[in-house]
Design an enzyme around this catalytic site. Structure first.
Site, mmCIF file in Angstrom:
data_model
loop_
_atom_site.group_PDB
_atom_site.id
_atom_site.type_symbol
_atom_site.label_atom_id
_atom_site.label_comp_id
_atom_site.label_asym_id
_atom_site.label_seq_id
_atom_site.Cartn_x
_atom_site.Cartn_y
_atom_site.Cartn_z
ATOM 1 C CG ASP A 106 -17.223 -104.511 3.853
ATOM 2 O OD1 ASP A 106 -16.154 -103.804 3.812
ATOM 3 O OD2 ASP A 106 -17.866 -105.367 3.101
ATOM 4 C CG HIS A 107 -13.344 -98.642 6.457
ATOM 5 N ND1 HIS A 107 -13.833 -97.523 5.824
ATOM 6 C CD2 HIS A 107 -11.910 -97.853 7.320
ATOM 7 C CE1 HIS A 107 -13.255 -96.407 5.974
ATOM 8 N NE2 HIS A 107 -12.461 -96.648 6.922
ATOM 9 N NE ARG A 108 -14.554 -105.518 1.823
ATOM 10 C CZ ARG A 108 -14.852 -106.865 1.628
ATOM 11 N NH1 ARG A 108 -14.350 -107.561 0.989
ATOM 12 N NH2 ARG A 108 -15.998 -107.501 2.287
#
Ligand code: CAO
Length: 417
Positions: A389-391
């Site tokens: 999850d790049h967040r």
């Protein structure tokens, strides 16, 4: 002694309800008060407990059936011992009442149970609650536009669409068009299994709401292959199948301990990260009804042999639909291995609320240049992918993670400790 479990009086003027889940299977041993059925009526979602402790011998109902008060649901083999208090009391009562030893068993009147209704202050129908559970949506964060603030299915849909456009800036997905395919030839309609429908919704939601990035890498598992074969030979008598997966699980727990953000979840406000200090590894298992992800709890504390035995047991029971709901919960990180099948690299979809997932592909023998000796050596190389999850996770952290993971797999001293 075989007893019948009947549907108790549901109260609240509810005469019947639809079966939405049967969390147990024939052969399971249940305790008195353990949930054996989940019902959905138009008023509430209800968990039906077992009347007795014992072994389920017969399940007389199926998913989607409409059942009514007093209907026999299951048969259970109970032991007349002290632990089965309800059973003994009932026997004593029967003897006192009838004073005849060979009296046929008369089914007792169903007892009235308390409804277990979610008490989160949210006004929503059981169907909406079920859908939100499947999609991992906290109903407290959804705006209810129905009467008295009730959350409707439309509210849930709008919420998902809003999340999607927030996450990716993308537009609303196009609904699947209703096309008559028979105009071009013969077709066959195949009903999707319930597992496929639920998994499909979860995967779609995860894919559309989480900004996925996938990092690819390769691990040299030549020495691990030798060590695994030795262990396999040593454990031949125990009949425990030792594949690569237990090593991959063990190594991932070490990597997760060193890089805790990969073992985390976002909290419901999306402003805090919850770092978990336990390492429960979910494993994607391919079953005839679809993908199921049982969890090996506290995998970091288990030996390779223990994990191997547990993995065999979980995957067999997953394929026989005999897993308990508790065995599918609590995962902190998932591994999806296609290593026993084939293919090179794939992009696994994150299993929310987790934040990363490992995809393992089949190892191949490759000539690898060794700068120290100046020659090429044949090495056994395992391709793998890490979706994250790049967040929450930066690309640099992901590359460090896969680099560290392959170091651990390469240096087998970790597995010998
Ligand atoms: N490289 C080379 N060989 C591998 C390997 C790899 N990465 N992974 C497994 N193997 C080998 C095993 O060691 C075994 O060989 P041996 O008999 O010589 O030991 C053989 O392949 C078969 O392994 P397996 O698949 O039966 O066992 P596993 O422990 O590796 O996997 C399970 C168990 C349950 C994960 C697997 O059976 C399964 O269901 N895989 C599919 C998962 C899936 O569908 N994922 C996709 C999800 S996204 O849609």
């Amino acid at each position: 002694m075989i007893k019948e479990i009947k549907l108790p009086d549901l109260g609240e003027g509810i005469d019947g309800a639809e079966i939405s889940e049967i969390p147990i299977s024939v052969g399971d041993v249940v305790t008195s008060d353990q949930t054996i059925l989940i019902l959905e009526s138009d008023k509430a979602s209800m968990e039906i407990p077992s009347d007795f402790s014992g072994k389920i011998t017969d399940i007389l109902i199926s998913l989607g059936d409409e059942v009514s008060t007093g209907q026999t649901l299951m048969k259970i083999e109970v032991a007349a011992d002290k632990k089965n208090k309800k059973n003994i009391n009932e026997d004593v009562k029967e003897k006192n009442n009838k004073n005849v030893i060979q009296e046929p068993v008369v089914n007792k009147q169903p007892t009235k149970i308390d409804l277990k209704i979610d008490n989160d202050g949210v006004f929503a129908s059981p169907g909406v609650r079920r859908l939100s559970r499947e999609l991992g949506i906290n109903l407290n964060t959804v705006n209810g536009t129905g009467e008295k603030g009730r959350i409707t299915k439309d509210d849930l849909n709008n919420y998902i669409l809003k999340q999607m456009s927030n996450a990716s800036g993308s537009s609303i997905p196009t609904p699947i068009p209703d096309i008559d395919y028979t105009q071009w030839g013969d077709i066959e309609n195949q009903k999707l299994t319930k597992v496929k429908r639920i998994t499909g919704r979860r995967l779609q939601s995860a894919w559309q709401t989480i900004p996925h990035v996938t990092q690819f890498d390769e691990a040299d598992i030549t020495d691990l292959d030798v060590f695994r074969k030795e262990l396999k030979e040593r454990s031949k008598k125990s009949k425990i199948k030792i594949t690569f997966l237990p090593f991959l699980i063990k190594a991932i727990t070490k990597t997760l301990k060193e890089m805790p953000e990969f073992n985390s979840s976002m909290d419901s406000s999306s402003s805090n990260l919850i770092i978990k200090k336990y390492y429960n590894i979910g494993l994607a298992v391919d079953t005839p009804s679809g993908l199921i992800v049982p969890v090996i709890m506290n995998a970091d504390q288990k030996s390779i042999l223990d994990i191997s035995a547990e993995l065999m047991d979980l995957s067999v029971r997953a394929r026989e639909k005999k897993l308990k709901p508790s065995e599918l919960k609590g995962g902190t990180f998932t591994i999806s291995s296609l290593g026993g099948i084939g293919g090179k690299f794939f992009t696994p979809i994150i299993n929310p609320p987790e934040v990363s997932i490992l995809g393992v592909s089949k190892s191949v023998w490759k000539n690898v240049y060794n700068p120290t000796s100046g020659s090429s050596d044949l090495r056994y190389i395992m391709p793998f992918s890490l979706s994250y999850d790049h967040r929450i996770i930066d690309g640099a952290a992901a590359a460090r993670f896969t680099t560290r993971y392959k170091e651990i797999l390469h240096d087998i001293s970790f597995f010998k400790d």
